[in-house]
Design a protein around this motif. Structure first.
Motif, mmCIF file in Angstrom:
data_model
loop_
_atom_site.group_PDB
_atom_site.id
_atom_site.type_symbol
_atom_site.label_atom_id
_atom_site.label_comp_id
_atom_site.label_asym_id
_atom_site.label_seq_id
_atom_site.Cartn_x
_atom_site.Cartn_y
_atom_site.Cartn_z
ATOM 1 N N LEU A 10 0.907 -1.221 0.114
ATOM 2 C CA LEU A 10 0.103 0.039 0.020
ATOM 3 C C LEU A 10 0.890 1.093 -0.132
ATOM 4 O O LEU A 10 0.374 2.297 -0.834
ATOM 5 N N LEU A 11 1.809 1.320 0.810
ATOM 6 C CA LEU A 11 2.914 2.440 0.675
ATOM 7 C C LEU A 11 3.561 2.593 -0.528
ATOM 8 O O LEU A 11 3.503 3.923 -0.931
ATOM 9 N N ILE A 12 3.930 1.539 -0.999
ATOM 10 C CA ILE A 12 4.536 1.577 -2.468
ATOM 11 C C ILE A 12 3.476 1.988 -3.621
ATOM 12 O O ILE A 12 3.856 3.124 -4.462
ATOM 13 N N ALA A 13 2.488 1.626 -3.342
ATOM 14 C CA ALA A 13 1.375 2.119 -4.410
ATOM 15 C C ALA A 13 1.021 3.450 -4.302
ATOM 16 O O ALA A 13 1.030 4.320 -5.185
ATOM 17 N N LYS A 14 0.952 3.946 -3.012
ATOM 18 C CA LYS A 14 0.822 5.526 -2.895
ATOM 19 C C LYS A 14 1.910 6.073 -3.356
ATOM 20 O O LYS A 14 1.719 7.472 -3.985
ATOM 21 N N TYR A 15 2.979 5.724 -3.327
ATOM 22 C CA TYR A 15 4.310 6.500 -3.582
ATOM 23 C C TYR A 15 4.103 6.612 -5.164
ATOM 24 O O TYR A 15 4.645 7.527 -5.862
ATOM 25 N N VAL A 16 3.995 5.529 -5.819
ATOM 26 C CA VAL A 16 3.999 5.450 -7.298
ATOM 27 C C VAL A 16 2.895 6.221 -7.917
ATOM 28 O O VAL A 16 3.107 7.099 -8.965
ATOM 29 N N LYS A 17 1.713 6.404 -7.231
ATOM 30 C CA LYS A 17 0.573 7.212 -7.645
ATOM 31 C C LYS A 17 0.950 8.611 -7.638
ATOM 32 O O LYS A 17 0.564 9.279 -8.506
ATOM 33 N N THR A 18 1.613 9.076 -6.494
ATOM 34 C CA THR A 18 1.989 10.354 -6.292
ATOM 35 C C THR A 18 3.057 10.828 -7.195
ATOM 36 O O THR A 18 2.939 11.963 -7.849
ATOM 37 N N PHE A 19 4.147 10.234 -7.543
ATOM 38 C CA PHE A 19 5.049 10.663 -8.243
ATOM 39 C C PHE A 19 4.985 10.207 -9.455
ATOM 40 O O PHE A 19 6.099 10.861 -10.506
ATOM 41 N N PHE A 20 4.387 9.340 -10.029
ATOM 42 C CA PHE A 20 3.840 8.999 -11.611
ATOM 43 C C PHE A 20 4.875 8.500 -12.398
ATOM 44 O O PHE A 20 4.815 7.847 -13.234
ATOM 45 N N LYS A 21 6.025 8.971 -12.171
ATOM 46 C CA LYS A 21 7.390 8.486 -13.125
ATOM 47 C C LYS A 21 8.623 8.209 -12.432
ATOM 48 O O LYS A 21 9.107 9.356 -11.908
ATOM 49 N N GLY A 22 9.348 7.300 -12.685
ATOM 50 C CA GLY A 22 10.511 7.171 -11.847
ATOM 51 C C GLY A 22 10.906 5.701 -11.773
ATOM 52 O O GLY A 22 10.386 4.826 -12.359
ATOM 53 N N ARG A 23 11.863 5.432 -10.710
ATOM 54 C CA ARG A 23 12.330 4.080 -10.435
ATOM 55 C C ARG A 23 12.511 4.005 -8.879
ATOM 56 O O ARG A 23 12.539 4.853 -8.083
ATOM 57 N N LEU A 24 12.250 2.612 -8.465
ATOM 58 C CA LEU A 24 12.340 2.417 -7.187
ATOM 59 C C LEU A 24 12.882 0.855 -6.954
ATOM 60 O O LEU A 24 12.997 0.221 -7.749
ATOM 61 N N TYR A 25 13.272 0.568 -5.708
ATOM 62 C CA TYR A 25 14.044 -0.696 -5.245
ATOM 63 C C TYR A 25 13.117 -1.085 -4.006
ATOM 64 O O TYR A 25 13.125 -0.480 -3.017
ATOM 65 N N ILE A 26 12.782 -2.285 -3.978
ATOM 66 C CA ILE A 26 12.303 -3.133 -3.114
ATOM 67 C C ILE A 26 13.303 -3.951 -2.529
ATOM 68 O O ILE A 26 13.682 -5.081 -3.169
ATOM 69 N N HIS A 27 13.722 -3.879 -1.186
ATOM 70 C CA HIS A 27 14.635 -4.845 -0.598
ATOM 71 C C HIS A 27 14.221 -6.197 -0.610
ATOM 72 O O HIS A 27 13.040 -6.243 -0.202
ATOM 73 N N GLY A 28 14.893 -6.964 -1.276
ATOM 74 C CA GLY A 28 14.332 -8.447 -1.523
ATOM 75 C C GLY A 28 13.644 -8.807 -2.499
ATOM 76 O O GLY A 28 13.279 -10.080 -2.892
ATOM 77 N N ARG A 29 13.134 -7.770 -3.332
ATOM 78 C CA ARG A 29 12.629 -8.065 -4.706
ATOM 79 C C ARG A 29 13.069 -7.303 -5.731
ATOM 80 O O ARG A 29 12.645 -7.875 -7.061
ATOM 81 N N GLY A 30 13.956 -6.442 -5.745
ATOM 82 C CA GLY A 30 14.488 -6.054 -7.073
ATOM 83 C C GLY A 30 14.055 -4.412 -7.304
ATOM 84 O O GLY A 30 13.408 -3.949 -6.724
ATOM 85 N N ALA A 31 14.807 -4.161 -8.341
ATOM 86 C CA ALA A 31 14.574 -2.631 -8.905
ATOM 87 C C ALA A 31 13.280 -2.488 -9.887
ATOM 88 O O ALA A 31 12.863 -3.812 -10.543
ATOM 89 N N TYR A 32 12.502 -1.594 -10.140
ATOM 90 C CA TYR A 32 11.330 -1.328 -10.891
ATOM 91 C C TYR A 32 11.108 -0.097 -11.371
ATOM 92 O O TYR A 32 11.590 0.968 -10.621
ATOM 93 N N SER A 33 10.560 0.014 -12.446
ATOM 94 C CA SER A 33 10.308 1.328 -13.072
ATOM 95 C C SER A 33 8.824 1.642 -13.275
ATOM 96 O O SER A 33 8.120 0.503 -13.141
ATOM 97 N N TYR A 34 8.399 2.787 -13.281
ATOM 98 C CA TYR A 34 7.116 3.211 -13.171
ATOM 99 C C TYR A 34 6.772 4.381 -14.043
ATOM 100 O O TYR A 34 7.837 5.161 -13.995
#
Length: 70
Positions: A10-34
């Motif tokens: 839920l925290l990640i979803a709110k972040y992605v929705k708010t910032f609209f474009k970029g990259r993120l990394y989730i420890h233990g899951r890897g890197a993602y683009s949005y």
């Protein structure tokens, strides 16, 4: 790039929705683009990436849906 030390969908979803474009990394899951407020499936995605992307995007869709008045 934002780094999430825990997988909190839920925290990640709110972040992605708010910032609209970029990259993120989730420890233990890897890197993602949005982009356009949704996670993008990596080209070399394994099962964990697919499940994570679909779960986060489903939550973003729920956050975007209009809430019924109580």
């Amino acid at each position: 790039m934002r780094i999430f030390n825990k997988y909190q969908p839920l925290l990640i979803a709110k972040y992605v929705k708010t910032f609209f474009k970029g990259r993120l990394y989730i420890h233990g899951r890897g890197a993602y683009s949005y982009a356009k407020g949704m996670l993008i499936m990596p080209e070399q995605a394994d099962d964990r990436h697919r499940k994570t992307v679909s779960e986060i995007n489903r939550l973003i869709g729920q956050l975007n849906a209009p809430q019924p008045a109580a």
